[in-house]
Write a protein that holds these residues in place. Structure first.
Motif, PDB file in Angstrom:
ATOM      1  N   ARG A  46       0.823  -1.197   0.000  1.00 39.25           N
ATOM      2  CA  ARG A  46       0.000   0.000   0.000  1.00 39.25           C
ATOM      3  C   ARG A  46       0.866   1.260   0.000  1.00 39.25           C
ATOM      4  O   ARG A  46       0.519   2.268  -0.630  1.00 39.25           O
ATOM      5  CB  ARG A  46      -0.923   0.014   1.224  1.00 39.25           C
ATOM      6  N   GLU A  47       1.998   1.214   0.702  1.00 36.40           N
ATOM      7  CA  GLU A  47       2.914   2.351   0.697  1.00 36.40           C
ATOM      8  C   GLU A  47       3.494   2.586  -0.693  1.00 36.40           C
ATOM      9  O   GLU A  47       3.912   3.697  -1.017  1.00 36.40           O
ATOM     10  CB  GLU A  47       4.053   2.122   1.700  1.00 36.40           C
ATOM     11  N   LEU A  48       3.501   1.554  -1.517  1.00 33.76           N
ATOM     12  CA  LEU A  48       3.990   1.655  -2.887  1.00 33.76           C
ATOM     13  C   LEU A  48       2.866   1.990  -3.861  1.00 33.76           C
ATOM     14  O   LEU A  48       3.049   1.955  -5.078  1.00 33.76           O
ATOM     15  CB  LEU A  48       4.672   0.346  -3.300  1.00 33.76           C
ATOM     16  N   ASP A  49       1.666   2.293  -3.294  1.00 29.44           N
ATOM     17  CA  ASP A  49       0.502   2.753  -4.081  1.00 29.44           C
ATOM     18  C   ASP A  49      -0.115   1.685  -4.961  1.00 29.44           C
ATOM     19  O   ASP A  49      -0.760   1.995  -5.967  1.00 29.44           O
ATOM     20  CB  ASP A  49       0.882   3.977  -4.938  1.00 29.44           C
ATOM     21  N   PHE A  50       0.068   0.414  -4.606  1.00 26.12           N
ATOM     22  CA  PHE A  50      -0.634  -0.648  -5.320  1.00 26.12           C
ATOM     23  C   PHE A  50      -2.075  -0.695  -4.827  1.00 26.12           C
ATOM     24  O   PHE A  50      -2.354  -0.457  -3.646  1.00 26.12           O
ATOM     25  CB  PHE A  50       0.030  -2.007  -5.075  1.00 26.12           C
ATOM     26  N   SER A  51      -2.994  -1.004  -5.747  1.00 21.04           N
ATOM     27  CA  SER A  51      -4.390  -1.140  -5.350  1.00 21.04           C
ATOM     28  C   SER A  51      -4.580  -2.468  -4.608  1.00 21.04           C
ATOM     29  O   SER A  51      -3.743  -3.372  -4.704  1.00 21.04           O
ATOM     30  CB  SER A  51      -5.300  -1.114  -6.580  1.00 21.04           C
ATOM     31  N   LEU A  52      -5.697  -2.587  -3.874  1.00 19.30           N
ATOM     32  CA  LEU A  52      -5.959  -3.820  -3.134  1.00 19.30           C
ATOM     33  C   LEU A  52      -6.114  -5.008  -4.078  1.00 19.30           C
ATOM     34  O   LEU A  52      -5.701  -6.130  -3.755  1.00 19.30           O
ATOM     35  CB  LEU A  52      -7.206  -3.643  -2.267  1.00 19.30           C
ATOM     36  N   ASP A  53      -6.708  -4.780  -5.250  1.00 17.39           N
ATOM     37  CA  ASP A  53      -6.849  -5.865  -6.232  1.00 17.39           C
ATOM     38  C   ASP A  53      -5.485  -6.323  -6.734  1.00 17.39           C
ATOM     39  O   ASP A  53      -5.240  -7.524  -6.902  1.00 17.39           O
ATOM     40  CB  ASP A  53      -7.705  -5.403  -7.415  1.00 17.39           C
ATOM     41  N   LEU A  69       9.078  -9.963   0.409  1.00  8.82           N
ATOM     42  CA  LEU A  69       9.776  -8.901   1.121  1.00  8.82           C
ATOM     43  C   LEU A  69      10.985  -8.396   0.331  1.00  8.82           C
ATOM     44  O   LEU A  69      11.272  -7.185   0.325  1.00  8.82           O
ATOM     45  CB  LEU A  69      10.218  -9.396   2.497  1.00  8.82           C
ATOM     46  N   SER A  70      11.685  -9.308  -0.323  1.00  6.81           N
ATOM     47  CA  SER A  70      12.852  -8.915  -1.119  1.00  6.81           C
ATOM     48  C   SER A  70      12.432  -8.027  -2.279  1.00  6.81           C
ATOM     49  O   SER A  70      13.093  -7.024  -2.599  1.00  6.81           O
ATOM     50  CB  SER A  70      13.587 -10.149  -1.640  1.00  6.81           C
ATOM     51  N   HIS A  71      11.311  -8.399  -2.912  1.00  9.18           N
ATOM     52  CA  HIS A  71      10.788  -7.605  -4.024  1.00  9.18           C
ATOM     53  C   HIS A  71      10.356  -6.234  -3.530  1.00  9.18           C
ATOM     54  O   HIS A  71      10.639  -5.198  -4.174  1.00  9.18           O
ATOM     55  CB  HIS A  71       9.608  -8.341  -4.658  1.00  9.18           C
ATOM     56  N   GLN A  72       9.695  -6.188  -2.372  1.00 11.14           N
ATOM     57  CA  GLN A  72       9.244  -4.917  -1.810  1.00 11.14           C
ATOM     58  C   GLN A  72      10.429  -4.025  -1.431  1.00 11.14           C
ATOM     59  O   GLN A  72      10.373  -2.803  -1.605  1.00 11.14           O
ATOM     60  CB  GLN A  72       8.377  -5.183  -0.580  1.00 11.14           C
ATOM     61  N   GLU A  73      11.492  -4.649  -0.929  1.00 11.42           N
ATOM     62  CA  GLU A  73      12.682  -3.884  -0.562  1.00 11.42           C
ATOM     63  C   GLU A  73      13.266  -3.167  -1.780  1.00 11.42           C
ATOM     64  O   GLU A  73      13.637  -1.987  -1.717  1.00 11.42           O
ATOM     65  CB  GLU A  73      13.733  -4.787   0.061  1.00 11.42           C
ATOM     66  N   LYS A  74      13.339  -3.876  -2.907  1.00 10.21           N
ATOM     67  CA  LYS A  74      13.861  -3.281  -4.133  1.00 10.21           C
ATOM     68  C   LYS A  74      12.988  -2.100  -4.576  1.00 10.21           C
ATOM     69  O   LYS A  74      13.495  -1.046  -4.976  1.00 10.21           O
ATOM     70  CB  LYS A  74      13.933  -4.329  -5.244  1.00 10.21           C
ATOM     71  N   LEU A  75      11.674  -2.292  -4.500  1.00  8.16           N
ATOM     72  CA  LEU A  75      10.755  -1.239  -4.915  1.00  8.16           C
ATOM     73  C   LEU A  75      10.845  -0.019  -3.989  1.00  8.16           C
ATOM     74  O   LEU A  75      10.854   1.128  -4.455  1.00  8.16           O
ATOM     75  CB  LEU A  75       9.319  -1.766  -4.926  1.00  8.16           C
ATOM     76  N   ILE A  76      10.917  -0.274  -2.691  1.00 10.01           N
ATOM     77  CA  ILE A  76      10.996   0.811  -1.705  1.00 10.01           C
ATOM     78  C   ILE A  76      12.266   1.630  -1.889  1.00 10.01           C
ATOM     79  O   ILE A  76      12.255   2.864  -1.891  1.00 10.01           O
ATOM     80  CB  ILE A  76      10.932   0.252  -0.270  1.00 10.01           C
ATOM     81  N   PHE A  77      13.404   0.924  -2.061  1.00  8.61           N
ATOM     82  CA  PHE A  77      14.670   1.630  -2.204  1.00  8.61           C
ATOM     83  C   PHE A  77      14.753   2.378  -3.536  1.00  8.61           C
ATOM     84  O   PHE A  77      15.394   3.432  -3.635  1.00  8.61           O
ATOM     85  CB  PHE A  77      15.851   0.666  -2.049  1.00  8.61           C
TER      86      PHE A  77
END
Length: 240
Positions: A46-53, A69-77
């Motif tokens: 959600r912090e990366l602005d993905f919709s719930l769907d 989590l690894s994928h989210q880390e890359k996106l966050i950074f």
């Protein structure tokens, strides 16, 4: 509280022995370890602005927590790197305004590297204009950022020159001010923004009645919004 962001209230207890959700006597769902881990993954998305769907689909196709989590880390950074660049550009812009300097156009849009970023940058303003005035979204499909840099630099130079004319006590209907407006309109038309003297007058009137643009111009120079509007009216009257 994180849950309030999506319109729901969570009550949970942390328990090493609680690995699945239960329901309390009061009817509240008690979340166990797996539920809390999934909630964390959802909030990161959600912090990366993905919709719930979109989140639901991604989690269903990739149930492995470490991979998620690894994928989210890359996106966050990746987002952090871009926002750091934008924040640096913002700080330099503030310094230039406070120092009365014109910012180098090569640095003015650092962080907005491509057309996609420009479209993202306009999203909030489009929403504001649509909600406040029912205006259609502004189109943004730039071929290259350099052209946008040139247009933004010209707009900034024009407003700086108008502000300087106001400070120098030059009347709004002076020939010098009229020439500034003429050159500005010629530039706009040359770069694909068909704008007549009357169109410009309507635009400057809009600035007077819109808090966002009025404050922006008045912060640059007290009375600037009214000065530009009066100058536009005078120019249109003599260039019909």
């Amino acid at each position: 509280m994180p849950g309030n962001r999506d319109g729901f209230l969570l009550r949970y207890r942390e328990s090493k022995s609680c690995d699945s959700s239960e329901v309390s006597e009061a009817g509240y769902r008690l979340y166990g370890t797996k539920e809390l881990e999934r909630l964390q993954e959802i909030l990161f998305f959600r912090e990366l602005d993905f919709s719930l769907d979109q989140i639901k689909e991604m989690l269903e196709h990739n149930p492995d927590r470490l991979s998620i989590l690894s994928h989210q880390e890359k996106l966050i950074f990746s987002r952090k790197h871009r926002l750091d660049a934008i924040a640096q550009t913002l700080r330099k812009s503030i310094e230039c305004v406070r120092g009365g300097k014109t910012m180098d156009s090569k640095e003015m849009f650092r962080g907005f590297e491509n057309a996609e970023e420009w479209n993202k940058a306009l999203t909030e303003q489009n929403h504001y204009l649509n909600e406040a005035y029912g205006m259609e979204p502004l189109e943004a499909a730039p071929a290259d950022v350099q052209k946008l840099n040139e247009q933004a630099e010209e707009a900034l130079a024009f407003m700086n020159q108008m502000a300087a004319s106001l400070r120098e006590g030059i009347k709004h209907n002076d020939e010098k001010v009229g020439n500034l407006i003429r050159c500005h309109l010629e530039f706009l038309n040359k770069h694909g923004h068909q704008t007549s003297a009357q169109d410009f007058t309507v635009q400057t009137r809009f600035f007077l009645n819109d808090d966002f643009h009025l404050e922006m111009l008045e912060n640059q120079q007290s009375g600037l919004a009214y000065y530009v509007s009066a100058a536009a009216e005078s120019f249109a009257a003599t260039n019909q």
